[in-house]
Design a protein around this motif. Structure first.
Motif, PDB file in Angstrom:
ATOM      1  N   ALA A  11       0.835  -1.209   0.000  1.00 11.40           N
ATOM      2  CA  ALA A  11       0.000   0.000   0.000  1.00 11.40           C
ATOM      3  C   ALA A  11       0.866   1.255   0.000  1.00 11.40           C
ATOM      4  CB  ALA A  11      -0.940  -0.007   1.199  1.00 11.40           C
ATOM      5  N   ALA A  12       1.934   1.266   0.800  1.00 12.80           N
ATOM      6  CA  ALA A  12       2.833   2.426   0.850  1.00 12.80           C
ATOM      7  C   ALA A  12       3.521   2.628  -0.498  1.00 12.80           C
ATOM      8  CB  ALA A  12       3.874   2.242   1.959  1.00 12.80           C
ATOM      9  N   ALA A  13       3.983   1.539  -1.107  1.00 15.52           N
ATOM     10  CA  ALA A  13       4.680   1.630  -2.392  1.00 15.52           C
ATOM     11  C   ALA A  13       3.742   2.142  -3.482  1.00 15.52           C
ATOM     12  CB  ALA A  13       5.273   0.274  -2.775  1.00 15.52           C
ATOM     13  N   VAL A  14       2.538   1.583  -3.555  1.00 16.69           N
ATOM     14  CA  VAL A  14       1.575   1.983  -4.581  1.00 16.69           C
ATOM     15  C   VAL A  14       1.161   3.440  -4.393  1.00 16.69           C
ATOM     16  CG1 VAL A  14      -0.792   1.583  -5.392  1.00 16.69           C
ATOM     17  CG2 VAL A  14       0.790  -0.341  -5.122  1.00 16.69           C
ATOM     18  N   THR A  15       0.919   3.846  -3.161  1.00 16.77           N
ATOM     19  CA  THR A  15       0.554   5.231  -2.886  1.00 16.77           C
ATOM     20  C   THR A  15       1.667   6.172  -3.348  1.00 16.77           C
ATOM     21  OG1 THR A  15      -0.856   4.609  -1.038  1.00 16.77           O
ATOM     22  CG2 THR A  15      -0.039   6.871  -1.051  1.00 16.77           C
ATOM     23  N   ALA A  16       2.915   5.809  -3.073  1.00 15.27           N
ATOM     24  CA  ALA A  16       4.048   6.643  -3.467  1.00 15.27           C
ATOM     25  C   ALA A  16       4.215   6.682  -4.989  1.00 15.27           C
ATOM     26  CB  ALA A  16       5.330   6.149  -2.801  1.00 15.27           C
ATOM     27  N   MET A  17       3.989   5.563  -5.671  1.00 19.75           N
ATOM     28  CA  MET A  17       4.083   5.559  -7.135  1.00 19.75           C
ATOM     29  C   MET A  17       3.003   6.443  -7.734  1.00 19.75           C
ATOM     30  SD  MET A  17       5.257   1.705  -8.245  1.00 19.75           S
ATOM     31  CE  MET A  17       4.040   0.831  -7.268  1.00 19.75           C
ATOM     32  N   GLU A  18       1.805   6.362  -7.176  1.00 20.00           N
ATOM     33  CA  GLU A  18       0.716   7.213  -7.662  1.00 20.00           C
ATOM     34  C   GLU A  18       1.027   8.685  -7.414  1.00 20.00           C
ATOM     35  OE1 GLU A  18      -2.838   5.638  -5.851  1.00 20.00           O
ATOM     36  OE2 GLU A  18      -2.865   3.932  -7.232  1.00 20.00           O
ATOM     37  N   ALA A  19       1.549   9.003  -6.227  1.00 21.77           N
ATOM     38  CA  ALA A  19       1.895  10.392  -5.900  1.00 21.77           C
ATOM     39  C   ALA A  19       2.967  10.924  -6.838  1.00 21.77           C
ATOM     40  CB  ALA A  19       2.356  10.492  -4.450  1.00 21.77           C
ATOM     41  N   GLY A  41      10.469  -4.060  -7.241  1.00 19.79           N
ATOM     42  CA  GLY A  41       9.686  -4.504  -6.089  1.00 19.79           C
ATOM     43  C   GLY A  41       8.670  -3.456  -5.663  1.00 19.79           C
ATOM     44  N   ALA A  42       7.566  -3.949  -5.124  1.00 23.81           N
ATOM     45  CA  ALA A  42       6.484  -3.044  -4.724  1.00 23.81           C
ATOM     46  C   ALA A  42       6.114  -3.219  -3.259  1.00 23.81           C
ATOM     47  CB  ALA A  42       5.271  -3.231  -5.628  1.00 23.81           C
ATOM     48  N   GLY A  43       7.110  -3.469  -2.407  1.00 21.65           N
ATOM     49  CA  GLY A  43       6.888  -3.394  -0.977  1.00 21.65           C
ATOM     50  C   GLY A  43       6.427  -4.638  -0.257  1.00 21.65           C
ATOM     51  N   ALA A  44       6.288  -5.756  -0.968  1.00 22.08           N
ATOM     52  CA  ALA A  44       5.887  -7.010  -0.329  1.00 22.08           C
ATOM     53  C   ALA A  44       6.493  -8.166  -1.123  1.00 22.08           C
ATOM     54  CB  ALA A  44       4.365  -7.142  -0.296  1.00 22.08           C
ATOM     55  N   HIS A  45       6.693  -9.294  -0.460  1.00 15.82           N
ATOM     56  CA  HIS A  45       7.228 -10.458  -1.168  1.00 15.82           C
ATOM     57  C   HIS A  45       6.267 -10.857  -2.275  1.00 15.82           C
ATOM     58  CE1 HIS A  45      10.743 -11.265   1.252  1.00 15.82           C
ATOM     59  NE2 HIS A  45      10.024 -11.040   2.334  1.00 15.82           N
ATOM     60  N   GLY A  46       6.827 -11.097  -3.472  1.00 16.43           N
ATOM     61  CA  GLY A  46       6.017 -11.545  -4.593  1.00 16.43           C
ATOM     62  C   GLY A  46       5.137 -10.476  -5.203  1.00 16.43           C
ATOM     63  N   VAL A  47       5.417  -9.210  -4.926  1.00 16.07           N
ATOM     64  CA  VAL A  47       4.648  -8.115  -5.508  1.00 16.07           C
ATOM     65  C   VAL A  47       5.628  -7.180  -6.204  1.00 16.07           C
ATOM     66  CG1 VAL A  47       3.021  -6.230  -5.090  1.00 16.07           C
ATOM     67  CG2 VAL A  47       2.945  -8.280  -3.652  1.00 16.07           C
ATOM     68  N   ALA A  48       5.335  -6.843  -7.463  1.00 20.52           N
ATOM     69  CA  ALA A  48       6.228  -5.991  -8.242  1.00 20.52           C
ATOM     70  C   ALA A  48       5.422  -5.012  -9.071  1.00 20.52           C
ATOM     71  CB  ALA A  48       7.089  -6.857  -9.156  1.00 20.52           C
ATOM     72  N   ALA A  49       6.091  -3.961  -9.497  1.00 19.18           N
ATOM     73  CA  ALA A  49       5.480  -2.978 -10.384  1.00 19.18           C
ATOM     74  C   ALA A  49       6.271  -2.960 -11.682  1.00 19.18           C
ATOM     75  CB  ALA A  49       5.487  -1.599  -9.742  1.00 19.18           C
TER      76      ALA A  49
END
Length: 158
Positions: A9-17, A128-136
């Motif tokens: 959630a933190a990674a996605v929020t930061a990418m969106e920002a 990586g997008a802040g969690a194991h097995g999650v990427a952007a």
């Protein structure tokens, strides 16, 4: 599919920002670079590792390294104008980024540490997008621009 955890959630929020166009891929834990690349639909070189580097006490930076490469310590030291760099242990890396090793991303880290991107970070890449097995999956040039990363030749073949 489970809901995003706090790291994602933190990674996605930061990418969106940052205004970064991205596609999230959730594939679960993998045990190798090759498995991660296959799960994300990219070549191993397009997997971008985020490495935490300690420059001095309480002074860190993040280095973006293509999956098939490693940091060239002499070139990174020369770029930064320092005689010594080190990699913190896993606990310290988590303390300074908020992410555990294997999930570290510059997006949503506890502090906006400076970022150095190897000059080979280009084309379609997966970070990586802040969690194991999650990427952007993102455009490499857009990634570098969104992070205001310093670009240089700082890696060697793995």
């Amino acid at each position: 599919m489970s809901a995003a955890g706090p790291g994602e959630a933190a990674a996605v929020t930061a990418m969106e920002a940052a205004g970064l166009a991205y596609t999230v891929t959730r594939h679960g834990r993998v045990s190798s670079l090759e498995e991660a690349a296959a799960a994300r639909g990219v070549e191993p070189a397009a997997i971008i590792k985020t490495i935490v580097v300690r420059r001095a006490e309480e002074d860190y930076l993040l280095v973006l390294v293509p999956g098939d490469r490693t940091i060239s310590w002499p070139r990174l030291r020369a770029l930064l104008g320092v005689s010594r760099l080190s990699m913190p242990d896993a606990a310290t890396a988590r303390e300074v980024t908020g992410y555990e090793r294997g999930t570290i991303t510059p997006f949503g880290a506890l502090r906006a540490w400076p970022v150095v991107a190897d000059e080979r970070v280009s084309g379609t890449v997966s970070i990586g997008a802040g969690a194991h097995g999650v990427a952007a999956t993102v455009d490499g040039a857009a990634l570098v621009a969104a992070l205001d990363a310093r670009v240089a030749d700082v890696t060697d073949p793995a």
